[in-house]
Design an enzyme around this catalytic site. Sequence first.
Site, PDB file in Angstrom:
ATOM      1  N   SER A 145       0.447   3.714  -5.640  1.00 18.26           N
ATOM      2  CA  SER A 145       1.614   2.921  -5.485  1.00 18.26           C
ATOM      3  C   SER A 145       1.415   1.615  -6.473  1.00 18.26           C
ATOM      4  CB  SER A 145       1.214   2.058  -4.200  1.00 18.26           C
ATOM      5  OG  SER A 145       2.050   1.082  -3.993  1.00 18.26           O
ATOM      6  N   TYR A 159      -4.307  -3.000   1.320  1.00 23.09           N
ATOM      7  CA  TYR A 159      -3.701  -1.761   0.447  1.00 23.09           C
ATOM      8  C   TYR A 159      -3.649  -2.028  -0.960  1.00 23.09           C
ATOM      9  CZ  TYR A 159       0.469   1.392   0.003  1.00 23.09           C
ATOM     10  OH  TYR A 159       1.244   2.341  -0.246  1.00 23.09           O
TER      11      TYR A 159
END
Length: 258
Positions: A145, A159
């Site tokens: 990501s 995250y």
Amino acid sequence: MKQGRQGMDKTAWVTGAGTGIGRAVAVALAGAGWRLALTGRRRAPLEETAALLPGGAEAHIVTADLTDAAAVERAAAEVTEALGGIGLLVNNAGVNVPRRHWHQLSPADVGTLVDGNLRAPFLTSLAVLAGMKARGGGLIVQIASMAGKGVSAVSGPGYIAAKSGFVALSASLNAENGIHNIRSTCICPGEVVTPILDFRPEPVPAEERARMLQPEDIAQAVLFVANMPERVCINEMLVTPTWNRFQAAHAQKVAAIP
């Protein structure tokens, strides 16, 4: 089948294949003639993905909790037996939580984020390395990501930290295993319209979703990497929407400056 001069086996293991990017990757690979194994926690979504494969392509379905080391070993062994080896591993499975800021996170949330976004791809990468070495090489595509490339207010610290580790994991694979003809590519997408988007604390409007990346866009990136000659290692690929909603307001102000 050996790799090297004969080329990479067109056998692929796709994790998180039941929805979103994983499903799109499976469909794209099947369309390009790859033989597939699909893994996720639940069988029903994997069967839905298998039913979408073009040209009557079939896929071997293996359910597993990829945060469980023993389960990963069993799954890798089953996939290897079914496909005769694993030429390509697509590490796509990932997770986020709705309450993701420091003052909201619980220890259990931290465990979920680190296990799902870092431990799982670590375990699956480990599980395929020995086989890839024995066959003379292989490719691992890590779907990370843009959260792994910098700190943002949207993704949350758990995250971000896990995906940053994921990016480093991929780089370390290349540093140690390039001598074995093993390559790892870390694809870092910006916002993609997948089910994980529904876990955002603030709903994303439909008009903004339409401008985001689609799962099929990332699937095409995976195909591009997989089609590279074995001498080529694409270490990282950063893929973002052309229209970046977090930069749009500032860009519009800049464009208005005479």
